[in-house]
Motif scaffolding. Structure first.
Motif, PDB file in Angstrom:
ATOM      1  N   ALA A 301      40.982  -2.217   2.015  1.00 21.23           N
ATOM      2  CA  ALA A 301      41.292  -2.047   0.596  1.00 21.23           C
ATOM      3  C   ALA A 301      41.535  -3.395  -0.068  1.00 21.23           C
ATOM      4  N   LEU A 302      42.217  -4.281   0.628  1.00 18.79           N
ATOM      5  CA  LEU A 302      42.466  -5.624   0.096  1.00 18.79           C
ATOM      6  C   LEU A 302      41.154  -6.361  -0.148  1.00 18.79           C
ATOM      7  N   MET A 303      40.273  -6.380   0.863  1.00 16.63           N
ATOM      8  CA  MET A 303      39.029  -7.134   0.753  1.00 16.63           C
ATOM      9  C   MET A 303      38.094  -6.542  -0.299  1.00 16.63           C
ATOM     10  N   LEU A 304      38.018  -5.209  -0.345  1.00 14.48           N
ATOM     11  CA  LEU A 304      37.126  -4.572  -1.322  1.00 14.48           C
ATOM     12  C   LEU A 304      37.634  -4.775  -2.747  1.00 14.48           C
ATOM     13  N   SER A 305      38.941  -4.649  -2.946  1.00 14.47           N
ATOM     14  CA  SER A 305      39.486  -4.869  -4.287  1.00 14.47           C
ATOM     15  C   SER A 305      39.263  -6.316  -4.731  1.00 14.47           C
ATOM     16  N   TRP A 306      39.360  -7.253  -3.804  1.00 17.37           N
ATOM     17  CA  TRP A 306      39.132  -8.666  -4.101  1.00 17.37           C
ATOM     18  C   TRP A 306      37.690  -8.902  -4.562  1.00 17.37           C
ATOM     19  N   LYS A 307      36.759  -8.288  -3.832  1.00 15.61           N
ATOM     20  CA  LYS A 307      35.349  -8.454  -4.177  1.00 15.61           C
ATOM     21  C   LYS A 307      34.990  -7.700  -5.452  1.00 15.61           C
ATOM     22  N   ARG A 308      35.534  -6.509  -5.604  1.00 21.37           N
ATOM     23  CA  ARG A 308      35.147  -5.627  -6.702  1.00 21.37           C
ATOM     24  C   ARG A 308      35.769  -6.047  -8.035  1.00 21.37           C
ATOM     25  N   TYR A 309      37.034  -6.494  -7.990  1.00 20.95           N
ATOM     26  CA  TYR A 309      37.758  -6.796  -9.219  1.00 20.95           C
ATOM     27  C   TYR A 309      38.109  -8.275  -9.370  1.00 20.95           C
ATOM     28  N   LYS A 311      40.220 -10.089  -7.781  1.00 22.27           N
ATOM     29  CA  LYS A 311      41.559 -10.422  -7.309  1.00 22.27           C
ATOM     30  C   LYS A 311      41.955  -9.442  -6.198  1.00 22.27           C
ATOM     31  N   PRO A 312      42.705  -9.896  -5.186  1.00 24.32           N
ATOM     32  CA  PRO A 312      43.202  -8.959  -4.174  1.00 24.32           C
ATOM     33  C   PRO A 312      44.361  -8.146  -4.750  1.00 24.32           C
ATOM     34  N   SER A 313      44.136  -6.864  -4.962  1.00 24.77           N
ATOM     35  CA  SER A 313      45.109  -6.002  -5.640  1.00 24.77           C
ATOM     36  C   SER A 313      46.186  -5.508  -4.680  1.00 24.77           C
ATOM     37  N   LEU A 314      47.452  -5.752  -5.014  1.00 23.85           N
ATOM     38  CA  LEU A 314      48.559  -5.260  -4.196  1.00 23.85           C
ATOM     39  C   LEU A 314      48.634  -3.746  -4.247  1.00 23.85           C
ATOM     40  N   SER A 315      48.507  -3.164  -5.437  1.00 26.37           N
ATOM     41  CA  SER A 315      48.638  -1.718  -5.551  1.00 26.37           C
ATOM     42  C   SER A 315      47.559  -0.984  -4.750  1.00 26.37           C
ATOM     43  N   LEU A 316      46.333  -1.479  -4.785  1.00 28.03           N
ATOM     44  CA  LEU A 316      45.266  -0.849  -4.004  1.00 28.03           C
ATOM     45  C   LEU A 316      45.435  -1.100  -2.514  1.00 28.03           C
ATOM     46  N   VAL A 350      36.920   4.152   1.097  1.00 22.62           N
ATOM     47  CA  VAL A 350      36.581   5.311   0.269  1.00 22.62           C
ATOM     48  C   VAL A 350      37.662   5.568  -0.777  1.00 22.62           C
ATOM     49  N   MET A 351      38.910   5.288  -0.428  1.00 20.53           N
ATOM     50  CA  MET A 351      40.010   5.526  -1.363  1.00 20.53           C
ATOM     51  C   MET A 351      39.788   4.811  -2.694  1.00 20.53           C
ATOM     52  N   ILE A 352      39.315   3.564  -2.652  1.00 16.68           N
ATOM     53  CA  ILE A 352      39.113   2.798  -3.886  1.00 16.68           C
ATOM     54  C   ILE A 352      38.028   3.435  -4.748  1.00 16.68           C
TER      55      ILE A 352
END
Length: 456
Positions: A301-309, A311-316, A350-352
């Motif tokens: 979740a950290l890596m995908l949120s970083w790539k997708r948005y 920034k590495p999202s804490l909440s995700l 998948v959660m993201i």
């Protein structure tokens, strides 16, 4: 000297008689000793198993403040008292109601549902474990299922309506699906000629509740949030979602750490025993798979949120950890450590996409992502067990039977939870209205619903 010899000769017959009379007593003592030792060993084993069971109940109960902190941190400060109150209601009402009727419906004899045994647990035989201990262990699981719904419907639900629908979860929705599975019902019936054995050649398996606890709560949450409608300001006139940030990620992170810790009671203690070598091996394996899935879920979740948005999202990342924990709960006893990491990674990823799909496409406002974390990942983890079970999984060359049983069970239980949730929420909404007035929602539920605020 002669006198001494004559005394000894006369005493020998008497000594012989005394010795012969003692032989049966000694033999009886030798026979009794193993029996007493065996009884003490059994008693000690029962004591170890009981302590292990109650320790698990305490750890799962400790997840309740974890849920409260996660939900409060992911939502706005003006609704914190309301959220904390709902988590207290979940456990207090849920415990009383499950003891009153839910335990009988879940574990009593019966087909579709067990027979109710009001205010009694004496009907159930927990084997070497105290029935009261088994009851409290099952109670904390029921409270967990009810708590999941709270986060998805946060910040706009009437407190009185919340009390009513949490009652239905504790006394009807959860006990019925629990009866089908953990209560010895049709999804777990492995007898020759039973429905599951005839159709799949295997039974449904959910070791600690990916579907039975988490997916049930997640699907009810999704339906409830859809019927309730989004929070004010969530969607613009163009239909695009607007972010409504939570007020305190610090307490949300603390809540996730508490839930992670509590999961070591949720999963390993579902073994219900710790006194034998086999029990200890299973417990240790479940500890390992549970932790690996959580780590893999958080990392992905950290890596995908970083790539997708960008920034590495804490909440995700926090929800990624929970997604991994939810996903592994069904098959933590059956999959290998590598399989656990795969399940955690898939669920965290998948959660993201699920959060984004529910938010942007379905336009259902779920402030904490409960529908994705518990509903989607609970379903996904249950089905993935059908692929990755070392003893029965498709990936290990065991055919489609077990996978079919997992998929069927997850669909049936999910459909039951969603359908019952829809009936309850639509009825309540038509009769009394689920949602607070716009002014209450705008200014915060704390003052209007409870007359006090969490922060002064």
């Amino acid at each position: 000297m002669k006198t001494m010899k004559s005394i000894l000769r006369s005493a020998l017959p008497l000594c012989a008689i005394l010795f012969m009379s003692c032989v049966p007593t000694l033999a009886m003592a030798q026979d009794a000793e193993p029996t007493e030792l065996a009884a003490k060993a059994t008693e000690t084993a029962s004591g170890v198993d009981t302590i292990w069971l109650l320790l698990g109940a305490m750890l799962v109960f400790f997840m309740q403040p974890g849920f409260a902190l996660v939900e409060a941190g992911f939502t706005r400060a003006k609704n914190t008292t309301n959220i904390l109150m709902k988590n207290f209601v979940d456990f207090t009402f849920g415990s009383l109601l499950f003891w009153f009727v839910g335990f009988g419906l879940m574990f009593g004899d019966g087909g579709f549902v067990g027979l109710p045994h009001l205010f009694s647990s004496d009907f159930y035989d927990a084997g070497a474990l105290p029935t009261e201990g088994f009851l409290i262990f099952q109670t904390v699981f029921c409270a967990t299922s009810a708590t999941i719904v709270s986060g998805a419907m946060a910040e706009r639900t009437k407190f009185s309506m919340y009390i009513i629908y949490t009652i239905f979860i504790s006394v009807l929705i959860y006990p019925v699906s629990g009866h089908w599975t953990w209560g010895g019902g049709w999804l777990m019936n492995g007898e020759d000629g039973s429905f599951m054995m005839t159709l799949f050649g295997d039974t449904f398996h959910d070791f600690a509740g990916s579907t039975i606890v988490h997916s049930v709560g997640g699907w009810i949450a999704l339906v409830g949030a859809a019927i309730l409608g989004p929070r004010m300001g969530k969607y613009g006139r163009d239909g695009k979602p607007h972010a409504i940030p939570g007020h305190n990620l610090t307490i949300a992170a603390l809540g996730v750490f508490i839930l992670w810790f509590g999961w070591f009671g949720f999963n390993p203690c579902s073994q219900l025993a710790a006194s034998t070598t086999a029990d200890q091996t299973t417990i240790s394996h479940v500890f390992l798979t549970t932790n690996l899935a959580a780590c893999a879920g958080g990392f992905c979740a950290l890596m995908l949120s970083w790539k997708r948005y960008g920034k590495p999202s804490l909440s995700l990342t926090l929800n990624g950890v929970l997604a991994g924990l939810v996903g592994i709960t069904a098959g933590c006893d059956l999959v290998s450590p590598a399989g656990a990491a795969v399940i955690g990674a898939i669920c965290g990823t998948v959660m993201i996409f699920s959060v984004d799909f529910i938010d942007r496409v379905l336009k259902i406002d779920d402030p904490v992502g409960a529908s994705s974390v518990h509903g989607v990942c609970g379903f996904l983890g249950t089905v993935l067990t059908g692929f990755l079970s070392v003893d029965s999984g498709l990936c290990y060359g065991h055919g489609f039977g077990f996978l079919g049983a997992q998929l069927f069970g997850a669909v049936v239980i999910g459909a039951w939870a969603a359908a019952m949730g829809a009936v309850i929420f639509l009825t309540l909404n038509k009769l009394k209205g689920l949602r607070v007035e716009p002014r209450v929602e705008e200014e915060g539920l704390d003052i209007y619903e409870h007359g006090e605020t969490a922060y002064n």
